[in-house]
Design a protein around this motif. Sequence first.
Motif, PDB file in Angstrom:
ATOM      1  N   ARG A 372      29.630  69.906  -1.611  1.00 35.53           N
ATOM      2  CA  ARG A 372      28.539  70.122  -0.394  1.00 35.53           C
ATOM      3  C   ARG A 372      27.342  68.921  -0.010  1.00 35.53           C
ATOM      4  O   ARG A 372      26.504  68.070   0.454  1.00 35.53           O
ATOM      5  CB  ARG A 372      27.523  71.230  -0.549  1.00 35.53           C
ATOM      6  CG  ARG A 372      26.060  71.565  -0.497  1.00 35.53           C
ATOM      7  CD  ARG A 372      25.478  72.834  -1.197  1.00 35.53           C
ATOM      8  NE  ARG A 372      26.031  73.193  -0.030  1.00 35.53           N
ATOM      9  CZ  ARG A 372      25.977  74.508   0.965  1.00 35.53           C
ATOM     10  NH1 ARG A 372      25.055  73.597   1.928  1.00 35.53           N
ATOM     11  NH2 ARG A 372      26.559  75.341   1.623  1.00 35.53           N
ATOM     12  N   GLU A 373      26.715  68.267  -1.764  1.00 37.79           N
ATOM     13  CA  GLU A 373      26.041  66.830  -1.672  1.00 37.79           C
ATOM     14  C   GLU A 373      26.252  65.803  -1.015  1.00 37.79           C
ATOM     15  O   GLU A 373      25.384  65.210  -0.212  1.00 37.79           O
ATOM     16  CB  GLU A 373      25.449  66.425  -3.624  1.00 37.79           C
ATOM     17  CG  GLU A 373      25.417  68.328  -4.437  1.00 37.79           C
ATOM     18  CD  GLU A 373      26.195  69.148  -4.742  1.00 37.79           C
ATOM     19  OE1 GLU A 373      25.763  70.489  -4.860  1.00 37.79           O
ATOM     20  OE2 GLU A 373      27.286  68.621  -4.299  1.00 37.79           O
ATOM     21  N   ALA A 376      26.169  66.539   2.585  1.00 29.68           N
ATOM     22  CA  ALA A 376      24.958  66.815   3.634  1.00 29.68           C
ATOM     23  C   ALA A 376      24.715  65.546   3.110  1.00 29.68           C
ATOM     24  O   ALA A 376      23.709  65.170   4.592  1.00 29.68           O
ATOM     25  CB  ALA A 376      24.366  67.361   2.045  1.00 29.68           C
ATOM     26  N   LEU A 379      26.004  63.563   6.501  1.00 28.45           N
ATOM     27  CA  LEU A 379      25.131  64.266   7.722  1.00 28.45           C
ATOM     28  C   LEU A 379      23.883  63.477   8.054  1.00 28.45           C
ATOM     29  O   LEU A 379      23.422  63.333   9.021  1.00 28.45           O
ATOM     30  CB  LEU A 379      25.007  65.484   7.485  1.00 28.45           C
ATOM     31  CG  LEU A 379      24.391  66.215   8.389  1.00 28.45           C
ATOM     32  CD1 LEU A 379      25.214  66.045   9.609  1.00 28.45           C
ATOM     33  CD2 LEU A 379      23.913  67.190   7.920  1.00 28.45           C
ATOM     34  N   GLN A 380      23.126  63.227   6.315  1.00 26.21           N
ATOM     35  CA  GLN A 380      22.431  62.379   7.007  1.00 26.21           C
ATOM     36  C   GLN A 380      22.243  61.260   7.809  1.00 26.21           C
ATOM     37  O   GLN A 380      21.151  60.023   8.136  1.00 26.21           O
ATOM     38  CB  GLN A 380      21.062  62.464   5.668  1.00 26.21           C
ATOM     39  CG  GLN A 380      20.727  63.536   4.743  1.00 26.21           C
ATOM     40  CD  GLN A 380      19.395  63.832   3.427  1.00 26.21           C
ATOM     41  OE1 GLN A 380      19.650  62.372   3.574  1.00 26.21           O
ATOM     42  NE2 GLN A 380      19.984  64.260   2.405  1.00 26.21           N
ATOM     43  N   ILE A 418      30.190  72.279   7.111  1.00 28.48           N
ATOM     44  CA  ILE A 418      29.295  70.538   7.364  1.00 28.48           C
ATOM     45  C   ILE A 418      29.910  69.604   8.294  1.00 28.48           C
ATOM     46  O   ILE A 418      28.990  69.348   9.061  1.00 28.48           O
ATOM     47  CB  ILE A 418      28.781  70.558   5.942  1.00 28.48           C
ATOM     48  CG1 ILE A 418      27.715  71.635   5.360  1.00 28.48           C
ATOM     49  CG2 ILE A 418      28.121  69.321   6.105  1.00 28.48           C
ATOM     50  CD1 ILE A 418      27.967  71.294   3.494  1.00 28.48           C
ATOM     51  N   TYR A 419      30.969  69.801   7.704  1.00 30.39           N
ATOM     52  CA  TYR A 419      31.373  68.393   8.326  1.00 30.39           C
ATOM     53  C   TYR A 419      32.035  68.791  10.064  1.00 30.39           C
ATOM     54  O   TYR A 419      31.680  67.798  10.584  1.00 30.39           O
ATOM     55  CB  TYR A 419      33.094  68.407   7.900  1.00 30.39           C
ATOM     56  CG  TYR A 419      33.612  67.242   8.669  1.00 30.39           C
ATOM     57  CD1 TYR A 419      33.836  65.682   8.017  1.00 30.39           C
ATOM     58  CD2 TYR A 419      34.692  67.489   9.831  1.00 30.39           C
ATOM     59  CE1 TYR A 419      35.020  65.044   8.675  1.00 30.39           C
ATOM     60  CE2 TYR A 419      35.334  66.457   9.913  1.00 30.39           C
ATOM     61  CZ  TYR A 419      35.341  65.458   9.663  1.00 30.39           C
ATOM     62  OH  TYR A 419      35.471  63.730  10.306  1.00 30.39           O
ATOM     63  N   ASN A 421      29.520  69.365  11.648  1.00 29.82           N
ATOM     64  CA  ASN A 421      27.676  69.556  12.428  1.00 29.82           C
ATOM     65  C   ASN A 421      28.065  67.466  11.871  1.00 29.82           C
ATOM     66  O   ASN A 421      27.706  66.856  12.707  1.00 29.82           O
ATOM     67  CB  ASN A 421      27.314  69.458  11.039  1.00 29.82           C
ATOM     68  CG  ASN A 421      26.613  71.338  11.882  1.00 29.82           C
ATOM     69  OD1 ASN A 421      26.354  71.903  12.444  1.00 29.82           O
ATOM     70  ND2 ASN A 421      26.481  71.395  10.710  1.00 29.82           N
TER      71      ASN A 421
END
Length: 458
Positions: A372-373, A376, A379-380, A418-419, A421
């Motif tokens: 996750r980290e 994320a 994504l930023q 998450i991916y 996104n």
Amino acid sequence: MDYLIEISGNEDKFEQCIAAIENDHCFVNEDGNLQTKPESAFEFHASHVVDYFLQTRPFHLAQYQSFFYKIRMIKNRGFELYSYCIKDWFEQKIISKYYDILENEWEYYEEKKVRNTRPFEPEDLNLLKFICSIAIEHMKYDFTTDTVSAGRYFKYIEQLAPELIEHLKKYGSETLDQTLTFYADEQLECRANDAFGTIDIHAQDDSEQTYLKVLTFINALLKTDFPRSFAINFESPSKHILAVPDLQLCGQHYLFAGAVQYANLHPLIVEYIELSSKKFEWYSNVDEEECAMPGTFAVFALALNDAKYFPVVEQYFKAVDDGHQSIQKHVTPVFIEKYGINEHSLPLFLRFIRSMQEHPPHPVFIQHFQNRENLALLLQYKEQFADHDWEYVLYSIFGRNSDSDRLSVEFSPELWEIYLNIRAPRDEGFEPADPFDFEEDEEGFEDEEEDFEDEEEQ
């Protein structure tokens, strides 16, 4: 302001321009053209002036060398803007005289030139000496494309007057002080040739003191007009190499893999990188398929040694020619295995994979984004890339399935969301609000070095 192109009918004005050049009364205006002092109503492109000079002046070695030296100093650059004028003149004076031209039916192939049976005439020796000086100027001041022209000149000169090339191989141009081109003691011999852009080093040991002398010698040399594309041939008892699979072996690889072991020498390695890393310049002893800008192996050595050198690596990538250089692809997996993905390493990792046209994926990349980290964090950075650039980023990290649902097998359902996104398209007309800094900057080391020094003091 009249811009003179046609020579016919303007001979008097071209004569005035040449006289101004020879008497240091000429300057380059804001458009990059030549004007005479005081400012005249006419400006000239350097190639037209050179063409006129070659057409109208009978050959005298001293006069020709003086003129071309002065026009180079006025332009503050090499001869690439008018190299074709010199090439045409050389073909008229030498090639047509001593070579038979075999025409090629394919227009895009260069005509083959074969040495004929005509004996070389001693009166042409000074002309070859002049072309030698032009070739050396190409090596020192022009881009790599013109160093290719220099190599062709040297080839013809070696066929016609081999003693000139033998002299150059032994002494170089003889314009640099010998203390800069030669050093020897019981442990070390360093020899540099500025005519061919070679630095030959033979070390008897691998001590810190020996590497200190080597780096001091090279850095002093690079502060002169030594060619910006060059080769380092380095021999020592231990051929140290970086722990990077498939990274090409060469003198500069051995040198910096050995020198980086000594922390006290790192400032000299940083200085070498600052002096040598120039866009469109290359190590001449590295395979053309990959290419390597001078400074490359030193950068790799520091990059894999300590994270505090990340700023130096960042600046290096701003100068890399991403259209040609690809040797860094071998280092990226090693870099990511050493540092992992975090807020400090991710920006530099992105630089690695966007520093070439299409960085190949590697299995280790996706492994570091299966949490996750790190997803994320990635994504930023999405908003800092245009869509087409972001597609390349995802391809390099996640492979050919980066835009396919087949990739879902690599993630848990939570991470897959998450991916999705990460890869989701943006609205039409999206522009990065804060673009990831991929600005090219071939002179970008000075400010970064100040930051580095401040960090060291703290």
